[in-house]
Design an enzyme around this catalytic site. Structure first.
Site, PDB file in Angstrom:
ATOM      1  CG  LEU A 250      48.133  46.210  36.220  1.00  0.00           C
ATOM      2  CD1 LEU A 250      47.717  47.523  36.563  1.00  0.00           C
ATOM      3  CD2 LEU A 250      49.494  46.049  35.352  1.00  0.00           C
TER       4      LEU A 250
ATOM      5  N   GLY B 280      45.016  43.185  33.763  1.00  0.00           N
ATOM      6  CA  GLY B 280      46.442  43.602  32.866  1.00  0.00           C
ATOM      7  C   GLY B 280      46.592  42.114  31.919  1.00  0.00           C
TER       8      GLY B 280
ATOM      9  CG  ASN C 149      38.938  41.192  36.432  1.00  0.00           C
ATOM     10  OD1 ASN C 149      39.990  41.347  36.027  1.00  0.00           O
ATOM     11  ND2 ASN C 149      39.221  40.267  37.741  1.00  0.00           N
ATOM     12  CD  GLU C 150      41.156  46.210  35.040  1.00  0.00           C
ATOM     13  OE1 GLU C 150      42.430  46.056  34.586  1.00  0.00           O
ATOM     14  OE2 GLU C 150      40.317  45.886  34.377  1.00  0.00           O
TER      15      GLU C 150
END
Length: 285
Positions: A91, A136, A160-161
């Protein structure tokens, strides 16, 4: 979307014979080429420097996918990157930083739309992952039917957010769990892990690794195996396997958008995103 059997298709794509007609359509972020003899399209992400999933990219991606979905000549899509060393960085943080709540809502709806269309696609979807694929980008790959990654330990993939101080939504998590199982997903999500290609293979996050020069050939071979089955049987089976997960987002779509807005609007989250953007700028510098 039941199609008549593609009589004569196999004969036209036998080795030694010229390939059948192909059609291309392109917009600023996505290049699509459809080989009408095999019924296979290739969608290349071309949004340098890192194929980030901006609102514009997501919109073009959905339009391209819908065109293929409605094209009777197309039965499968291979997704890959036209940008060296990166499949997609995920994202676009610019879309989530310092914007209006209306913008956040529009952006998040586009992210949901991309996943709903791809996860529920009637076509066979193969990810040919020719570079790193965090966050994303990993979601796009997870959403496909099959994942082939370049055999290079420098390339990594994962949700890996958590490293950015943000949380992968429930439907990212559901997609991940369905691929790698609960324990691997739980540990990987909490640690915000990026797995180098060999580790990704070990966990089943990708289905196989190949040398870079063999990637497209391998993707075509895998696609042919999946397309050898009657479309309707494969499509109904896919729907049976995925329906509950798709329905869950559809039922909670507005609530999920509101959750995203309230989370991303928090000053602490905005601050950590700004810090992350600064860090990226320094890396580039």
């Amino acid at each position: 979307r039941h199609r008549p059997p593609p009589w004569g298709r196999a004969a036209r794509s036998l080795p030694g014979l010229p390939p059948g007609p192909s059609r291309a359509f392109s917009n600023s972020k996505v290049l699509v080429e459809l080989d009408e003899s095999s019924g296979v399209a290739t969608m290349k992400f071309k949004s340098p420097p890192v194929n980030s999933l901006s609102l514009e990219f997501l919109t073009e991606f959905c339009i391209s996918l819908e065109k293929l979905e409605n094209d009777r000549a197309c039965r499968g899509v291979i997704f890959t990157s036209a940008v060296p060393k990166i499949f997609s960085s995920g994202l676009d943080i610019m879309e989530m930083c310092g914007k209006s709540t209306e913008h956040y809502a529009e952006f998040w709806r586009a992210v949901q739309e991309m996943w709903l269309r791809l996860y529920g696609s009637n076509m066979v979807t193969v990810a040919a992952i020719n570079g790193s694929s965090p966050a994303g980008g990993c979601l796009v790959a997870l959403t496909c039917d099959y994942r082939i990654m370049v055999e290079n330990p420098k390339f990594s993939i994962g949700l890996n957010e958590a490293q950015l101080g943000i949380v992968a939504p429930f439907w990212f998590k559901d997609t991940f769990v369905n691929v790698v199982g609960h324990r691997v997903a739980e540990r990987s999500l909490q640690l915000g892990s990026l797995h180098p290609a060999p580790e990704a293979l070990k966990f089943g996050l990708v289905d196989e690794l190949v040398p870079e020069e063999k990637l497209q050939e391998k993707a075509a071979t895998v696609m042919a195996q999946w397309l050898a089955l009657p479309d309707h049987a494969r499509q109904l089976t896919k729907s049976m396997m995925r329906k509950a997960v798709l329905d869950r987002l559809v039922a909670h779509r507005e609530e999920d958008i509101q959750n995203f807005i309230s989370f991303i609007s928090k000053e602490s989250i905005q601050k950590s995103l700004r810090m992350y953007m600064e860090m990226l700028k320094k890396k580039k510098g």
